[in-house]
Every structure is written in C-alpha cells, then in structure tokens.
Write an enzyme that holds these catalytic residues in place. Sequence first.
Site, PDB file in Angstrom:
ATOM      1  N   ASP A 142       0.810  -1.220   0.000  1.00 26.67           N
ATOM      2  CA  ASP A 142       0.000   0.000   0.000  1.00 26.67           C
ATOM      3  C   ASP A 142       0.850   1.279   0.000  1.00 26.67           C
ATOM      4  O   ASP A 142       0.343   2.348  -0.334  1.00 26.67           O
ATOM      5  CB  ASP A 142      -0.925   0.022   1.228  1.00 26.67           C
ATOM      6  CG  ASP A 142      -1.769  -1.236   1.354  1.00 26.67           C
ATOM      7  OD1 ASP A 142      -2.002  -1.889   0.329  1.00 26.67           O
ATOM      8  OD2 ASP A 142      -2.173  -1.561   2.479  1.00 26.67           O
ATOM      9  N   ILE A 285      -2.904 -11.302  -6.404  1.00 28.68           N
ATOM     10  CA  ILE A 285      -1.874 -11.395  -7.464  1.00 28.68           C
ATOM     11  C   ILE A 285      -0.822 -10.301  -7.224  1.00 28.68           C
ATOM     12  O   ILE A 285       0.362 -10.493  -7.481  1.00 28.68           O
ATOM     13  CB  ILE A 285      -2.531 -11.159  -8.857  1.00 28.68           C
ATOM     14  CG1 ILE A 285      -3.624 -12.165  -9.132  1.00 28.68           C
ATOM     15  CG2 ILE A 285      -1.506 -11.079  -9.979  1.00 28.68           C
ATOM     16  CD1 ILE A 285      -3.151 -13.500  -9.605  1.00 28.68           C
TER      17      ILE A 285
HETATM   18  O1  F6P Z   1      -2.331  -4.004   3.485  1.00 28.21           O
HETATM   19  C1  F6P Z   1      -2.026  -4.848   2.417  1.00 28.21           C
HETATM   20  C2  F6P Z   1      -3.261  -5.399   1.767  1.00 28.21           C
HETATM   21  O2  F6P Z   1      -2.862  -6.194   0.664  1.00 28.21           O
HETATM   22  C3  F6P Z   1      -4.281  -4.346   1.345  1.00 28.21           C
HETATM   23  O3  F6P Z   1      -3.918  -3.704   0.143  1.00 28.21           O
HETATM   24  C4  F6P Z   1      -5.529  -5.192   1.262  1.00 28.21           C
HETATM   25  O4  F6P Z   1      -6.686  -4.415   1.466  1.00 28.21           O
HETATM   26  C5  F6P Z   1      -5.348  -6.173   2.392  1.00 28.21           C
HETATM   27  O5  F6P Z   1      -3.962  -6.231   2.666  1.00 28.21           O
HETATM   28  C6  F6P Z   1      -5.845  -7.573   2.099  1.00 28.21           C
HETATM   29  O6  F6P Z   1      -5.685  -8.340   3.250  1.00 28.21           O
HETATM   30  P1  F6P Z   1      -5.830  -9.933   3.295  1.00 28.21           P
HETATM   31  O7  F6P Z   1      -4.541 -10.510   2.804  1.00 28.21           O
HETATM   32  O8  F6P Z   1      -6.072 -10.220   4.734  1.00 28.21           O
HETATM   33  O9  F6P Z   1      -6.970 -10.296   2.406  1.00 28.21           O
END
Ligand code: F6P
Length: 361
Positions: A142, A285
């Site tokens: 992010d 991905i």
């Molecule tokens: O913070 C990293 C991130 O990949 C975000 O971009 C996304 O919203 C979240 O983690 C997804 O989390 P998880 O792997 O728990 O689905």
Amino acid sequence: MGQKKKIGILTSGGDCAGLNAVIRAVVHHAIGNYGWEVIGIQEATHGLMSRPPKAKALDLANVDSLLLMGGTMLGTTNKGNPFAFPMPDGSLCDRTEEIIAGYHSLGLEALIGIGGDGSLAILRKIAQQGNLNLVGIPKTIDNDVGATEVSIGFDTAMSIAAEALDRLHFTAASHNRVMVLEVMGRDAGHIALAAGIAGGADIILIPEIPYHIDNICKKIRQRQARGQHFCLVMVSEAVRTEVGDQVKEISQMGEDRYGGIGKHIAEQIAKYTGAETRVTVLGHIQRGGIPSPSDRLLGSIFGVAAVDLIAEEKYDQMVAWRNRQVISVPIEEAIKTYRTVDLEGPLVKTAKGLGICLGDD
Ligand code: F6P
C-alpha cells in the site's frame, strides 16, 4: 567487529514481495560481516507466543535463493492483535507478556520487525512494555507507512497492476469495451495512481479524491467522440461510492474486506453511457510472484541498514528511504502519519497533465 550478538527477525502483517530479500540481507550482514547469530521467528508475534517459541537459527546456506522468492520464508499473519488476542473460548486476552518472555527465552538482544504501520505500532508498544531492542523495516504494497518515501513490496505490486492494464488494453480495444481494474491499496491510492499512469489508464479513481459519475461518463464520451471506443479505468479498492459508502465484502471468517467498488463503478458506467463494461479484480496477485529488482534492491538496502542500527545500538528506529538515502527515523514518527496520496504532488499533477480523469472534473 564489536560484541557478538544474537538477534531475531520476524515478518508481520500481510506478506509482499521483497520480504525474503530483507531476510537474506540481514543474514549476510549480521552473520557474514558481524559474526552474530540470527534467529528467524515464524508467523510474526505468534511465533514468540508459542511454547517453545517457533523459531529457527538462520545461516548463509538457508538464504541462497531467497532474493527471488515471493512471500516470506518465516510466515506471517495479519490477525490476532496480541493486546486483544482472540482465544478459543471467544474471549480476548492480552498475550504481550508471553511475547516478551518468548524473546528472552531465545536469548535475543535485539529484534528486527518488518511490518506495515499497524504491525510496527504493535511491535513498538510491546518493545516499550518489555524494554526490548527493536528496529523496524517498512513493508506494504500500500506504500502508506509514514516517514519513508517507499516501502518494500510497493514496486512489485505497482508493476503487476501496470502489467494488468497492459494486458487489458488490447482486449478492450478489440471489443470496444470499458475495462475496469480494481486494485488493492487499503485507504491510500498509491498503487492505483502510479500503475494507472504507467499503464495508460484513461480514468483513475483513488480514495483521496471523491468522484462524480458524470465526470467519468464525460471522459468516456469524449473518447468515443474522437473514435476511441475503448477505455481503461483503474479503481482503488477503498474508493467510496458517490454517496460516501465504503464497498466491502464479509470474508468467510466474518471479517470486513474491501472489494466490489470496481463492479459498482462498471455498473454505473454501463447504465449512464451504454458502454459494454468488464471488471477485473486483481486481488492477491499483487502480493505474489517474484519481487521486482527495485524491491530486491530496497529489501537489501533496508536489511543491511537495520543490522547497522543494531550494531550502533540505535533502537526504537525504523529504516527509511528519503532523498536517495537510507536513513533512520523514530518508529513513532513513522506510525503517527498515515501516508496517503499527496494531492499537490507530482503524480496527481502528471495525471492531470496527461488528461487522465481523476473523477473530480
Ligand atoms: O495491506 C495490504 C493489503 O494487501 C491491502 O492492500 C488489502 O486491502 C489487504 O492487505 C488484504 O488483506 P488480506 O490478505 O487479509 O486479504
């Protein structure tokens, strides 16, 4: 060379590409140059809570092919805040003293914690409570950790998102379709904005800029009027609907997850312009695959710098990248500011200069 030390390393929060490059660099510098011992702690703080702690000694032979490897060889978790850890009976328990005891039982003199803002805040609180010597390394696709221009994992995720747009480009053109690509980024639009510009998006929507559907439809019609019958729309997952609602899905574990704003935008576009739309949700991905050379480089730089901080006994610091230099900043400084897209910054200006619609006009 200084005194021989025994240090721990853990990865915490969501994985991303480049974590293994950090681990490799720490092992090379700490063992190869300082002659220290390096203990890899598995599954973030969960490893230190377990009895015996889930940990293994790392050596140069363990890290041979790590530079190219996605994920984290140590495992990680973004669940179970140790200050309110969910127990099997449904209660919440503060397990931080167990983590501190786990650190001491391994005989550690310092800990390198690789994490995003949430993980670094938790690790710092534990370190302060237990007087542990912590050095932080910022990672997250992010790119929202404060006090550093870039975090590990962002470049790979951004490159994958840009490549996805490249791939959508010609199928969009072949069918005269509006292609909507939803990408990750939590509450910051860095991936969408950077990859959108690099991948030639016509419209980029980020959470920092509220959109009006009329502006999006106007852009699509302008292109149609010029004979450009396809359109590439990049949408960041945390973009809100026009009325300010977040679009979330409930996972099978009952947790909120961003997801679905791309579908919502595509439906609105189809409704108001009559264009044929398709939606791609890139999802995890973006977190997988081989780290980009930039993430391998940044991971190596941060890993070496973190070991040097321990050698200097400069704790409660995070390594950061600023003005072409690796520096250290108090972890407190990094976690107190959430780094969203700078609306006056070069990427927003560039997007506007290229005529990309950001939804606001
Ligand atoms: O913070 C990293 C991130 O990949 C975000 O971009 C996304 O919203 C979240 O983690 C997804 O989390 P998880 O792997 O728990 O689905």
